[in-house]
Write a protein that holds these residues in place. Structure first.
Motif, PDB file in Angstrom:
ATOM      1  N   VAL A   7       0.801  -1.301  -0.029  1.00  0.00           N
ATOM      2  CA  VAL A   7      -0.040   0.009  -0.113  1.00  0.00           C
ATOM      3  C   VAL A   7       0.972   1.144   0.044  1.00  0.00           C
ATOM      4  O   VAL A   7       0.636   2.217  -0.750  1.00  0.00           O
ATOM      5  N   ALA A   8       2.115   1.153   0.684  1.00  0.00           N
ATOM      6  CA  ALA A   8       2.770   2.525   0.810  1.00  0.00           C
ATOM      7  C   ALA A   8       3.387   2.722  -0.456  1.00  0.00           C
ATOM      8  O   ALA A   8       3.666   3.764  -1.062  1.00  0.00           O
ATOM      9  N   SER A   9       3.906   1.517  -1.252  1.00  0.00           N
ATOM     10  CA  SER A   9       4.359   1.759  -2.539  1.00  0.00           C
ATOM     11  C   SER A   9       3.513   2.221  -3.608  1.00  0.00           C
ATOM     12  O   SER A   9       3.683   3.122  -4.496  1.00  0.00           O
ATOM     13  N   ILE A  10       2.291   1.622  -3.679  1.00  0.00           N
ATOM     14  CA  ILE A  10       1.175   2.155  -4.497  1.00  0.00           C
ATOM     15  C   ILE A  10       0.869   3.800  -4.284  1.00  0.00           C
ATOM     16  O   ILE A  10       0.917   4.412  -5.267  1.00  0.00           O
ATOM     17  N   ALA A  11       0.772   4.133  -2.866  1.00  0.00           N
ATOM     18  CA  ALA A  11       0.549   5.638  -2.715  1.00  0.00           C
ATOM     19  C   ALA A  11       1.621   6.260  -3.087  1.00  0.00           C
ATOM     20  O   ALA A  11       1.498   7.528  -3.793  1.00  0.00           O
ATOM     21  N   ARG A  12       2.945   5.846  -3.082  1.00  0.00           N
ATOM     22  CA  ARG A  12       4.199   6.872  -3.424  1.00  0.00           C
ATOM     23  C   ARG A  12       4.115   6.761  -4.893  1.00  0.00           C
ATOM     24  O   ARG A  12       4.745   7.768  -5.562  1.00  0.00           O
ATOM     25  N   CYS A  13       3.908   5.512  -5.600  1.00  0.00           N
ATOM     26  CA  CYS A  13       4.233   5.661  -7.113  1.00  0.00           C
ATOM     27  C   CYS A  13       3.038   6.112  -7.733  1.00  0.00           C
ATOM     28  O   CYS A  13       3.188   6.670  -9.034  1.00  0.00           O
ATOM     29  N   GLY A  14       1.799   6.198  -7.457  1.00  0.00           N
ATOM     30  CA  GLY A  14       0.596   6.743  -8.002  1.00  0.00           C
ATOM     31  C   GLY A  14       0.096   6.030  -9.094  1.00  0.00           C
ATOM     32  O   GLY A  14      -0.994   6.208  -9.507  1.00  0.00           O
ATOM     33  N   THR A  52      -7.036   7.281 -13.288  1.00  0.00           N
ATOM     34  CA  THR A  52      -6.551   7.789 -11.874  1.00  0.00           C
ATOM     35  C   THR A  52      -6.680   6.677 -11.018  1.00  0.00           C
ATOM     36  O   THR A  52      -7.519   5.621 -10.873  1.00  0.00           O
ATOM     37  N   LEU A  53      -6.018   6.959  -9.842  1.00  0.00           N
ATOM     38  CA  LEU A  53      -5.742   5.825  -8.678  1.00  0.00           C
ATOM     39  C   LEU A  53      -5.534   7.128  -7.334  1.00  0.00           C
ATOM     40  O   LEU A  53      -4.776   7.712  -7.297  1.00  0.00           O
ATOM     41  N   ALA A  54      -6.559   6.705  -6.455  1.00  0.00           N
ATOM     42  CA  ALA A  54      -6.698   7.562  -5.387  1.00  0.00           C
ATOM     43  C   ALA A  54      -6.924   7.043  -4.163  1.00  0.00           C
ATOM     44  O   ALA A  54      -7.866   6.092  -4.200  1.00  0.00           O
ATOM     45  N   LEU A  55      -6.571   7.320  -2.982  1.00  0.00           N
ATOM     46  CA  LEU A  55      -6.759   6.761  -2.068  1.00  0.00           C
ATOM     47  C   LEU A  55      -8.188   6.977  -1.420  1.00  0.00           C
ATOM     48  O   LEU A  55      -8.687   8.113  -1.318  1.00  0.00           O
TER      49      LEU A  55
END
Length: 303
Positions: A7-14, A52-55
């Motif tokens: 999850v941290a990687s996906i949020a960082r990479c976008g 798009t990809l958003a939390l």
């Protein structure tokens, strides 16, 4: 651990594609891992469209906890290896609005300059967040620690003192004893659950509770200080809030032998962070920083 890192990687990479490239796997593999995690949790962590990809709000909560846990694990591993490397990760600091702006924010800037591998997030609130919320690592607060679930270290001595502008005192009735305050225009800070219109004062072991009144009150300490500087009345305020105005004569002490309830300034942190290098480093820095500030003020006062 792997899910937290994902999850941290996906949020960082976008994006899932960029995450796959960073982790050296295929995009479908990342998509399957994320879908399996969301199914297990029963919530969507990311809102996905073709572009798009958003939390989601749940994803934000998961990410914050994931980053904190990953930072703590990294810090623990460095500690167990006996590493003396510079602490890394995120330090979340909470403080009150006025004191936070005037004193904690500048101190954080100095601290961050000395420790470039640390990130610091400052949150200003009048009420301290509940310890169980996990929303801070260190909270800076006045007076005795309000919650036994927290560890506390005093970072600097502080008093609540009575003061007013010279212009007000020149036209007001004399103030020779605490009860004389009942005939003055007093300025109030409405904060937390403090009793409004009643000041608890102490002097050499004596205590007096004085009922006071006035036409001006606010839930913001800086506004009250501004009213006092403008000559609108007497206030009971932290010495750290008014020290500069007292030093240059814009305010004068009233009943200097009397002071309010204890207001020492504490750093509060959850017991789980007692061994955190980030927390220890920051609290020790604040103790030194405010000791230097207090010594400098004392030197100026003696001149």
């Amino acid at each position: 651990m792997a899910d937290l890192t994902l999850v941290a990687s996906i949020a960082r990479c976008g994006s899932l594609t960029a995450t796959a490239q960073e982790l050296g796997v295929t995009t479908p593999a990342i998509s399957r891992r994320l879908a399996a995690l969301e199914q297990r949790l029963g919530v969507a962590l990311f809102a996905r469209t073709t572009r798009t990809l958003a939390l989601t709000p749940e994803g934000e909560r998961y990410l914050q906890a994931a980053r904190r846990i990953l930072d703590d694990i990294g810090e623990l591993e460095r500690s167990l290896r006996g590493s003396h490397a510079e602490p890394q990760g995120l330090l979340r600091v909470n403080a009150t609005f006025g004191f936070g702006r005037r004193h904690i924010a500048p101190a954080i800037a100095l601290f961050a300059a000395r420790h470039p591998q640390l990130s610091v997030q400052l949150s200003l609130t009048e009420r301290m967040p509940a310890p169980g919320e996990g929303s801070f690592d260190v909270s800076i607060r006045f007076g005795p620690p309000p919650d036994a679930r927290l560890c506390a270290q005093r970072i600097v001595h502080n008093r609540r003192i009575l003061c007013a502008a010279p212009a007000y005192l020149q036209q007001a009735a004399p103030i020779r004893q605490p009860q004389d305050l009942s005939r003055q225009q007093c300025l109030f800070v409405r904060e937390n659950d403090a009793v409004y219109g009643q000041w608890q004062l102490q002097c050499d072991g004596q205590q007096q509770r004085v009922r006071v009144s006035g036409r001006l009150s606010a839930n913001d300490g800086e506004s009250v200080v501004g009213w006092a500087l403008a000559g609108h009345g007497v206030m009971l305020r932290s010495e750290w809030d008014v020290g500069a105005a007292l030093a240059d004569g814009r305010l004068q002490r009233v009943l200097p032998q009397w002071q309010g309830t204890p207001a020492d300034i504490y750093a509060l942190y959850p017991p789980a962070l007692t061994l955190s290098a980030r927390v220890r480093l920051f609290v020790d820095f604040l103790c030194r920083h405010f000791a230097d500030e207090a010594a400098g003020a004392a030197r100026r006062d003696s001149k």
